[in-house]
Write an enzyme that holds these catalytic residues in place. Structure first.
Site, PDB file in Angstrom:
ATOM      1  N   TRP A 125      20.864 -40.627  -9.725  1.00  0.00           N
ATOM      2  CA  TRP A 125      20.226 -39.706 -10.671  1.00  0.00           C
ATOM      3  C   TRP A 125      19.038 -40.381 -11.345  1.00  0.00           C
ATOM      4  CZ3 TRP A 125      20.095 -34.884 -10.496  1.00  0.00           C
ATOM      5  CH2 TRP A 125      19.694 -34.113 -11.592  1.00  0.00           C
ATOM      6  N   ARG A 150      13.216 -24.471  -4.292  1.00  0.00           N
ATOM      7  CA  ARG A 150      13.929 -24.156  -3.049  1.00  0.00           C
ATOM      8  C   ARG A 150      13.960 -22.656  -2.769  1.00  0.00           C
ATOM      9  NH1 ARG A 150      19.242 -28.158  -3.670  1.00  0.00           N
ATOM     10  NH2 ARG A 150      18.126 -30.128  -3.280  1.00  0.00           N
ATOM     11  N   THR A 199      19.646 -39.933   4.131  1.00  0.00           N
ATOM     12  CA  THR A 199      19.802 -39.137   2.910  1.00  0.00           C
ATOM     13  C   THR A 199      21.075 -38.303   2.964  1.00  0.00           C
ATOM     14  OG1 THR A 199      17.415 -39.031   2.515  1.00  0.00           O
ATOM     15  CG2 THR A 199      18.759 -37.327   1.493  1.00  0.00           C
ATOM     16  N   LEU A 203      21.660 -28.958  -0.587  1.00  0.00           N
ATOM     17  CA  LEU A 203      20.361 -28.343  -0.262  1.00  0.00           C
ATOM     18  C   LEU A 203      20.356 -26.836  -0.485  1.00  0.00           C
ATOM     19  CD1 LEU A 203      19.341 -30.308   2.975  1.00  0.00           C
ATOM     20  CD2 LEU A 203      19.029 -30.938   0.568  1.00  0.00           C
ATOM     21  N   GLU A 224       0.828  -1.212   0.000  1.00  0.00           N
ATOM     22  CA  GLU A 224       0.000   0.000   0.000  1.00  0.00           C
ATOM     23  C   GLU A 224       0.861   1.260   0.000  1.00  0.00           C
ATOM     24  OE1 GLU A 224      -2.148  -2.879   2.911  1.00  0.00           O
ATOM     25  OE2 GLU A 224      -0.133  -2.612   2.051  1.00  0.00           O
ATOM     26  N   GLU A 230      12.715 -33.197   1.928  1.00  0.00           N
ATOM     27  CA  GLU A 230      13.387 -33.811   0.788  1.00  0.00           C
ATOM     28  C   GLU A 230      14.158 -35.052   1.235  1.00  0.00           C
ATOM     29  OE1 GLU A 230      16.553 -32.277  -2.476  1.00  0.00           O
ATOM     30  OE2 GLU A 230      14.824 -30.972  -2.224  1.00  0.00           O
ATOM     31  N   CYS A 259      -2.482  -3.531   7.362  1.00  0.00           N
ATOM     32  CA  CYS A 259      -2.102  -3.684   8.770  1.00  0.00           C
ATOM     33  C   CYS A 259      -2.504  -2.448   9.568  1.00  0.00           C
ATOM     34  CB  CYS A 259      -0.601  -3.938   8.884  1.00  0.00           C
ATOM     35  SG  CYS A 259       0.444  -2.615   8.250  1.00  0.00           S
ATOM     36  N   ARG A 276      21.727 -23.609  -6.753  1.00  0.00           N
ATOM     37  CA  ARG A 276      22.861 -23.449  -7.650  1.00  0.00           C
ATOM     38  C   ARG A 276      22.419 -23.195  -9.089  1.00  0.00           C
ATOM     39  NH1 ARG A 276      23.258 -27.804  -4.812  1.00  0.00           N
ATOM     40  NH2 ARG A 276      23.035 -29.268  -6.538  1.00  0.00           N
TER      41      ARG A 276
END
Length: 351
Positions: A182, A196, A208, A216, A57, A294, A82, A219
């Site tokens: 893969w 992500r 994992t 994580l 706003e 994940e 707000c 890139r």
């Protein structure tokens, strides 16, 4: 100003379109867009672009060249203005200061500091306020924010890749640890990295982390990497894992008391079958709006079994493993599918 449903919808949809530009940069705030209209013409518009920066706003009002036009205008905003002092002054006060007579609000803010108070202040100040316009679209836009405030936990997205015959991994021996198996393609990887940037945190389990050595981070897309989270009950994960490189903020959930390091926090929790609940309470206290899970089969199935998830994104490649670690199975509603060269992404919502 005379308004019709079609006119209101046109400008509210524009406000929603603007709000989406804040994806990935405004958390823990909501995405908000605003459009100011005089005699059927947009004279100012804006969106909340970054946490701590001016709200939509404020930006829209500041972009109106002739402020005298504001007293003849309608302000469209996707979320209730707000009424409290936070990182910025109350938007409701600014609207009243400029004597904007008409305000169309997409949905009421679920945050208790605001909920209904902003609309109440505007009406007390003489504004004609219309609420609940394009409400479903506005709630969908900020489903992470609504889940966070209404359910007191992050919005949870389960994510995995599986083969065409339903496996997420081969049966790997220790000598094959260190790199993920893969399954999909480069375009799928780019889509995952884009995902992500949209979310606040990402969680993997011990297996994992050990088998795949994931980073994580982001890139293959431009944006902010999510907060990295990993389970390591007995502190047995190798220190040389990429997750512990201290390059990006990381939280390790463990049963041990361990001193923190730069960008590496150790959070002690009880491993008593209620780990997920404890993690979600911790993330809520941190203001984490959304979480990507994940992890492998065990962690994802834990969330499915508890019924604590909101979306699932299943990436399917053309490969066949024939045997190995079976992919998770969930009861969800398919709402979207997307072809990514020779792979597919399927988006489910919990029913």
């Amino acid at each position: 100003m005379e308004r019709t449903f079609d006119i209101d919808e046109k400008f509210m949809l524009r406000a929603i379109e603007l709000a989406r530009f804040g994806m990935g940069t405004v958390s823990p705030n909501p995405m908000v867009g605003c459009v100011i209209v005089r005699k059927g013409v947009i004279i100012g518009e804006g969106y909340h672009c970054k946490f701590g920066m001016p709200h939509a706003e404020v930006i829209a009002i500041n972009r109106v060249t002739d402020k005298s036009f504001l007293s003849e205008s309608t302000l469209y905003v996707t979320l209730e203005p707000c009424s409290h002092f936070g990182k910025t002054p109350p938007c409701a006060d600014l609207i009243l200061l400029h004597k904007i007579p008409n305000v169309v609000v997409g949905t009421i803010d679920p945050f208790t500091e605001v909920s209904g108070k902003g609309i109440g202040k505007l009406r007390e100040g003489g504004c004609n306020v219309v609420t609940g316009f394009c409400e479903e679209k506005c709630i969908e836009l900020n489903r992470r924010f609504f889940t966070f405030h209404q359910q007191k936990r992050p919005f949870i997205i389960l994510k995995w890749a599986q083969t065409a015959d339903g496996f997420i991994d081969i049966d790997r021996s220790h000598e094959h640890y260190g790199q993920p198996t893969w399954i999909t393609n480069d375009l799928s990887r780019i889509a995952v990295h884009k995902m992500r940037t949209d979310e606040s945190a990402i969680l993997v389990g011990t297996n994992t982390a050990k088998k795949d050595n994931p980073s994580l981070t982001v890139r293959d897309w431009s944006g902010i990497s999510p907060l990295r989270l990993v389970l390591d009950r007995e502190m047995k994960l190798p220190a040389e894992l990429t997750l512990f490189d201290q390059q990006d903020p990381t939280v390790v959930y463990t049963s041990h008391k361990v001193s923190d390091k730069l960008n590496l926090e150790y959070k002690k929790i009880g491993f008593n079958g209620e780990e997920i609940g404890q993690i979600l309470i911790d993330l809520y206290s941190r203001g984490v709006l959304s979480l990507i899970v994940e992890g492998g089969q065990m962690l994802i199935n834990s969330f499915i079994k508890l019924g604590i998830w909101d979306e699932a994104r299943m990436f399917v490649g053309k490969n066949l493993f024939h045997h190995g670690v079976k992919a998770p199975v969930l009861n969800g509603c398919l709402i979207k599918s997307e072809e990514l060269d020779d792979s597919w992404m399927f988006l489910f919502r919990r029913v």
